[in-house]
Every structure is written in structure tokens, then in C-alpha cells.
Design an enzyme around this catalytic site. Structure first.
Site, PDB file in Angstrom:
ATOM      1  N   CYS A 110      -5.230 -11.769   7.399  1.00 55.32           N
ATOM      2  CA  CYS A 110      -4.671 -12.827   8.244  1.00 55.32           C
ATOM      3  C   CYS A 110      -3.143 -12.722   8.311  1.00 55.32           C
ATOM      4  O   CYS A 110      -2.515 -12.183   7.410  1.00 55.32           O
ATOM      5  CB  CYS A 110      -5.027 -14.186   7.676  1.00 55.32           C
ATOM      6  SG  CYS A 110      -6.794 -14.368   7.386  1.00 55.32           S
ATOM      7  N   LYS A 170      -5.031   7.346  -5.832  1.00 58.84           N
ATOM      8  CA  LYS A 170      -4.523   6.441  -4.794  1.00 58.84           C
ATOM      9  C   LYS A 170      -4.452   5.027  -5.347  1.00 58.84           C
ATOM     10  O   LYS A 170      -3.496   4.296  -5.126  1.00 58.84           O
ATOM     11  CB  LYS A 170      -5.418   6.464  -3.544  1.00 58.84           C
ATOM     12  CG  LYS A 170      -5.296   7.709  -2.708  1.00 58.84           C
ATOM     13  CD  LYS A 170      -4.071   7.767  -1.836  1.00 58.84           C
ATOM     14  CE  LYS A 170      -2.954   8.625  -2.308  1.00 58.84           C
ATOM     15  NZ  LYS A 170      -2.983   9.945  -2.699  1.00 58.84           N
ATOM     16  N   GLY A 200      -5.784 -15.152   2.482  1.00 55.60           N
ATOM     17  CA  GLY A 200      -6.313 -14.894   1.144  1.00 55.60           C
ATOM     18  C   GLY A 200      -7.753 -15.369   1.036  1.00 55.60           C
ATOM     19  O   GLY A 200      -8.382 -15.714   2.037  1.00 55.60           O
TER      20      GLY A 200
HETATM   21  O1  M6R Z   1       4.667  17.924  -2.491  1.00 55.37           O
HETATM   22  P1  M6R Z   1       3.486  18.209  -3.361  1.00 55.37           P
HETATM   23  O2  M6R Z   1       2.197  18.262  -2.616  1.00 55.37           O
HETATM   24  O3  M6R Z   1       3.676  19.441  -4.185  1.00 55.37           O
HETATM   25  O4  M6R Z   1       3.406  16.998  -4.353  1.00 55.37           O
HETATM   26  C1  M6R Z   1       2.462  17.012  -5.368  1.00 55.37           C
HETATM   27  C2  M6R Z   1       2.312  15.641  -5.945  1.00 55.37           C
HETATM   28  O5  M6R Z   1       3.532  15.190  -6.446  1.00 55.37           O
HETATM   29  C3  M6R Z   1       1.789  14.658  -4.927  1.00 55.37           C
HETATM   30  O6  M6R Z   1       0.563  15.065  -4.384  1.00 55.37           O
HETATM   31  C4  M6R Z   1       1.612  13.276  -5.566  1.00 55.37           C
HETATM   32  O7  M6R Z   1       0.579  13.311  -6.498  1.00 55.37           O
HETATM   33  C5  M6R Z   1       1.366  12.238  -4.506  1.00 55.37           C
HETATM   34  N1  M6R Z   1       2.276  11.153  -4.662  1.00 55.37           N
HETATM   35  C6  M6R Z   1       0.008  11.640  -4.543  1.00 55.37           C
HETATM   36  O8  M6R Z   1      -0.169  10.693  -3.551  1.00 55.37           O
END
Ligand code: M6R
Length: 612
Positions: free
Chosen positions: A2, A489, A103
């Protein structure tokens, strides 16, 4: 989710509210409403199911509603179907209290019963009407004023809320409070604003207060005061918003991450197109001719973070299709463990940025040992791309959000294409089967887009679990690889501790962590492993876990076990990570948003880790 907007000033409120709501449209909604009052006159409430356009037409763009004080809302149904009755604002029967809410109030049934016993009746199915009437109840019962009525209500309500409330007795004020749902307040010359998010008010002011959990704000034309739930005054400083009102780069999305999640169909398609000529996967541009591929005896995949997870998926694909052994390593381990590399071995470095320090060091280590190296990189001309012997570019475009989404998806695709070409070159895959797989690969963008259309279900689920402390992701085979990414994630942007486990490993230790309401996400897209996954999920459920099942359409018996199920379109089993990861990205995103966190720039993280 919302959207809320509020305004009190010297202008006409309704057009300002409508315009603010329009800026929040990206949050998704099914109905909208306004409550506006003109001085001592009673509040006027107008609501409509459907798009904001309907509300705008009903009110002549807001001009038909007189008054300089009001609140507006776009509703995305949680309790009660999308309808005019259920649309916000909601009010007490005598309109002494009018409220909009974002919420989910978890104990609304219990509160509703209590209010019914005290003579209240209800016209809608919403938890918001309960909130409005609860505030009204305390307001009238204790006669302690709006702040006390709000504070008492906050003590009784369980769940998440951002509330904007108008009291008939206070014609020149709006009250606001929040818990686990975002709310900001803006101040300008002679006017105060409130909203779920900055874009709604940025046209009017850049001076913004972020309301913290369990704070109450009291807005009038010239000032905003804040206090705790115990009614102690709080000194707050406004934050100056420096970004562009249009936030053009975000394409109307609230965050780069969401924009990038939506760019995945394009990223996948562009990456496929870049490596397919006619009906053939063609990697020869990178020097990976069939002859060169036939000479590969072993593959080492080395990467960090999400890129490593793409590497785990790549391992399953290459081993299954091309029958070439693959070892996957985290770059920071690979570089120091004195890896043994022999002739005929290919080291694949996966990196979005092409600058990650550990991945670069791993590449240099591999080259120093004389290995053939392949970079799978997104940033053209980056160091890893320049130094590797071969480069396959992912075509994800610039990725801004720290949490990778589209670059990871593009990396998966390169993995599929490499596996298929390798298998064709080695004769472990018939050309007809390869052609079928390529055709299926081409259908992924449309399937990803279809999953994105249904994102509100995930949003609802995330709102329910935003207070979770721990979560577990379990899967077998490629589903384990997806679990790793889903878990990261969740961790990196929502700060909820989570772990991903090969489902068969649970009973070797992890299962002792499962207790009542522990969230367990079971990914089950691999048909031959389906029954085994179900058994693992049942093991968790019998220990009290709340189970989310993530599976393909058709596997409906998962609902016999899971408490909440998300379906993805069917595809070749080698490609399911590309689809299964989407709901998990959305889950991480919505958890972060519902906790009011900085989605695009999570704490302690950098987009590219160029130091060790
Ligand atoms: O630029 P890179 O793909 O080498 O980075 C590797 C990781 O630092 C990167 O995938 C990191 O884990 C991300 N923040 C995940 O979302």
C-alpha cells in the site's frame, strides 16, 4: 504494498494527494481513496476500486474535494478482496477517526471481537477498519487525546503498520505512526507532508524526516513534532534528499534492485542472443571452438558471492550434460590453497564487476600455473576480462544495486550455453536435443516476466515474515544451488540470518535448529528428487517449521506439505534456477522493504569488493 500520502498546508489537498499517490503506483495497488477536510467541516471520503485514474475522474483531479488537509491511500489487498468498501481511508461510524494504513495487523480478529463486544460494527473486511475503530475506542474511553489513543492502540496492535490518522476534533493536524512499515514526513514552507516513500513528496520538499519504529508524529501546517509511544518528545533532524525527483534512472521503481529484477528478461535474452548465431550456440568469438572445448578434461569454476552460486549451478549443468568433471571454488580459498591445475583444465572466473580482488587473484594464480582461463564478466574491459585468455560477456547492462540479480541471471545463462556447447562438442548431447534445449532457453525471458507479474504474492508473504530471525533454504541438486542464492539475497538486504543446505544434509545437524514457526524454504523443481525433498520438508514440518514450497506448475501435491507454495513455469530441468531464483530475489527485496532497510545499499557491503 500500500501507499500512503498526507498533506496539510494552504493549498488544495486532494490534487496534491493524488499526485503523491501516483508517485507510489509502482508499489502495486488494487484500489485507492482520499479523505479531505475543510476546516471545521466534516471529512469527505472518496474511494474507488481500480486505478488512480478512476479516483481522479470521480473527483475532477481532486479539484472537487475542498479542503487543505487530507490523507490518501493506494491499497493492495491483504485482508478482504479489492473493493470500494475495503479501500482506505477507513473511519469510525461517526467519522471521529479516519485512518489509512500500510502493513498487516496480525491480531485484527481478536481486536475486532473486542470492539464488537464494545458496540462497534464493521462495514469492511479490513484490518485497517479495526485499527481506526480501536483508536476511536481508546480516544473516547480515556479522553486522553489523540496521542494517548494512538499510543494505547499501538500497545494492542501486533504486526506491522504505518498509520496516518485524522481526528475530527483536531481539524488542523494529521497524526502518523509506524512499526515495520515505512513512513516519512516532509516539511516545506507552510506545509507538511507524509508518505510511505520519498518520491511521493519530493516535488514539494527535499527536507525529510524518517519516522522510526513506534514513534508518533504530529503534523500541522508549520511544524512536525515527534514523540515516543510513552509520549516523550523526540528531537529529530530532517535529512536532505539529494536525488532527482523523477528518479529517472530507477525507471519508476522504488529501488534499483527492483528495477534490475525487472530487467532480467532482457538481460537473459540479450545474453542468449550474444552467444547464438542462427540456431547455433557459438562461443568461437571467445576462442572456445569445438576443438578447444573437446580438449577440456576438467573445469574449475572460481568466483565469490552470487557469482560463486552461479558457478555451483554451472557445475551441475556441465557435469550432467557434458560429463566433464567440475570443481567449484570460492576465490578467496582457491587463491591460497595451492590448487593443482593440469594441462587440459579450464579455469572459469565468474564476476559481474570483473574487479573483485579475490577473483582477480585466483585468475592470476591459475594463469601462473599455466591453466587456460575463461572470464564470464559483465563489465566490458574490466581487469578480469582483460587478463583472462577467453571472455564471455554477460549482457546484463549496468547493475547498480549491491545485491546482484540480473547479472547473476545472465551468469546462469552463460553457464547453460557453455554446458550445451561443451556437450555438443564432446558428443554427449545429440544436436536435436541441443536444439530443443536452445529453444527452451529462448522461452526463459517470457517465463521470468510471467513470474514477475505475480510478485504481490511474495510481497504478502514477505510482510508476514519480516520479523523472522532465521530462515533455512533447502534443496537438492540444482535446487540446492538456487537455495544458496536465495539465502544470500535474504541475508544481505533484509539482515535476516539464513542458511542454505543440501536437503539431505539436514538430518546431519542443521535440523536441530528447526523449531516452532522457523521459516524453511524448500526448492523442489527437480522431478526425480521431488519425493525425497518432500520427505525432508515433512521432517522440518514435524518439528514445527513453517514451510514455503517453491516448485513448478503441476507439482500441486506439494501443498499437502507446504504452508505456502509458489509455482514457477515448467522448463527444462537444467534451467530451473533461472526461474526459481526470481521469487527468492523478490522475497529478499520485499523483506528488506518491509523492514524499511536500505535495499540498494545494504550496510557493510560494497558493490565491488576490490580489497582482500
Ligand atoms: O563483481 P563480482 O560478481 O565479482 O562480485 C562478487 C560478489 O561480491 C557479489 O556477487 C556479491 O555476493 C553480491 N553482493 C551478491 O548479491
Amino acid at each position: 504494498m500500500c501507499g500512503i500520502v498526507g498533506y496539510i498546508g494552504s493549498g488544495q489537498a486532494a490534487p496534491i494527494l493524488l499526485e503523491g499517490l501516483a508517485r507510489l503506483e509502482y508499489r502495486g495497488y488494487d484500489s485507492a481513496g482520499l479523505a479531505v477536510r475543510d476546516g471545521e467541516h466534516d471529512v469527505e471520503i472518496v474511494k474507488a476500486k481500480g486505478r488512480l485514474k478512476v479516483l481522479s475522474e470521480m473527483t475532477d483531479g481532486g479539484r472537487a474535494l475542498r479542503g487543505d488537509c487530507g490523507i490518501g491511500h493506494t491499497r493492495w489487498a491483504t485482508h478482504g478482496e479489492p473493493s470500494t468498501e475495503n479501500a482506505h481511508p477507513h473511519c469510525s461510524d461517526d467519522r471521529a477517526v479516519v485512518a489509512v494504513h500500510n502493513g498487516i495487523i496480525e491480531n485484527y480478529m481478536e481486536l475486532r471481537e473486542k470492539l464488537i463486544k464494545n458496540g462497534y460494527s464493521f462495514y469492511s473486511q479490513t484490518d485497517t477498519e479495526v485499527a481506526a475503530k480501536l483508536i476511536d475506542y481508546y480516544y473516547k474511553k480515556y479522553r486522553g487525546g489523540p496521542m494517548e489513543a494512538l499510543a494505547r492502540s499501538m500497545m494492542r496492535i501486533r504486526g506491522s503498520y504505518a498509520l496516518a490518522v485524522m481526528f475530527r476534533d483536531c481539524p488542523n493536524e494529521i497524526f502518523a505512526t509506524r512499526r515495520d512499515s515505512p513512513m516519512i514526513i516532509g516539511v516545506a514552507d507552510g506545509a507538511s507532508y507524509l508518505a510511505s516513500d520519498v518520491p511521493a513528496i519530493l516535488k514539494h520538499t527535499r527536507s525529510v524526516y524518517y519516522v522510526d519504529n513506534l514513534e508518533i508524529a504530529r503534523l500541522n501546517r508549520s511544524s512536525v513534532r515527534f514523540c515516543t509511544v510513552d509520549q516523550e518528545a523526540i528531537e529529530k533532524r530532517p535529512v536532505e534528499i539529494t536525488w532527482d525527483a523523477e528518479s529517472a534512472e530507477k525507471g519508476g521503481f522504488e529501488h534499483f534492485m527492483m528495477k534490475e529484477i525487472h530487467e532480467q528478461p532482457r538481460a537473459v535474452q540479450d545474453t542468449i542472443n550474444s552467444l547464438v548465431r542462427g540456431e547455433q550456440i557459438d562461443l568461437s568469438g571467445a576462442g572456445l571452438t569445438d576443438e578447444a572445448l573437446r580438449a577440456v578434461r576438467q573445469v574449475h569454476v572460481v568466483a565469490c558471492g552470487s557469482a560463486y552460486h552461479a558457478g555451483v549451478a554451472m557445475q551441475y549443468g556441465i557435469e550432467d550434460l557434458a560429463r566433464v568433471p567440475v570443481r567449484v571454488d570460492v576465490a578467496s580459498e582457491f587463491r591460497y590453497r595451492r590448487p593443482i591445475l593440469r594441462e587440459g583444465e579450464l579455469v572459469v572466473i565468474i564476476s559481474q564487476s570483473g574487479e573483485t580482488a579475490d577473483s582477480l587473484a585466483a585468475l592470476r594464480e591459475a594463469k601462473a600455473q599455466g591453466a587456460d582461463t575463461l572470464a564470464v564478466v559483465n563489465v566490458v574491459g574490466s581487469t578480469i576480462a582483460r587478463e583472462a585468455d577467453h571472455v564471455l560477456y554477460t549482457c546484463a547492462g549496468p547493475e547498480i544495486a549491491v545485491a546482484t540479480t540480473k547479472a547473476y541471471s545472465a551468469q546462469l545463462v552463460v553457464g547453460y550455453l557453455l554446458a550445451i556447447r561443451l556437450a555438443l562438442a564432446r558428443g554427449t548431447l545429440e544436436p536435436e536435443a541441443g536444439a530443443r534445449m536452445l529453444a527452451e532457453l529462448r522461452s526463459l525471458p517470457e517465463k521470468i516476466a510471467r513470474i514477475l507479474e505475480d510478485k504481490e504474492r511474495i510481497q504478502w508473504f514477505a510482510a508476514k515474515f519480516s520479523n523472522a530471525k532465521h530462515a533455512f533454504f533447502i534443496g537438492r541438486g540444482l535446487d540446492y544451488a538456487v537455495g544458496l542464492e536465495g539465502s544470500l539475497k535474504m541475508k544481505e538486504i533484509s539482515y535476516i540470518h539464513s542458511g542454505a543446505y543440501a536437503a539431505g544434509e539436514l538430518k546431519h545437524g542443521t535440523i536441530s535448529l528447526i523449531e516452532e514457526r522457523t521459516l524453511v524454504v524448500g526448492v523442489l523443481t527437480q522431478d526425480p528428487l521431488f519425493e525425497k525433498m518432500i520427505s525432508n520438508m515433512v521432517e522440518c514440518k514435524s518439528r514445527g517449521a513453517y514451510l514455503m514450497g517453491l516448485t513448478s506448475y503441476g507439482n500441486y501435491n506439494v501443498e499437502d506439505t507446504a504452508d505456502f507454495t509458489v509455482y514457477i513455469p515448467r522448463t527444462d530441468p537444467h534451467f530451473t534456477p533461472s526461474l526459481a531464483v526470481i521469487p527468492l530475489q523478490l522475497m529478499g527485496y520485499y523483506l528488506s522493504v518491509s523492514k524499511g532497510l536500505d535495499v540498494d545499499k545494504p550496510r557493510n557491503l560494497a558493490k565491488s569488493v576490490t580489497v582482500e
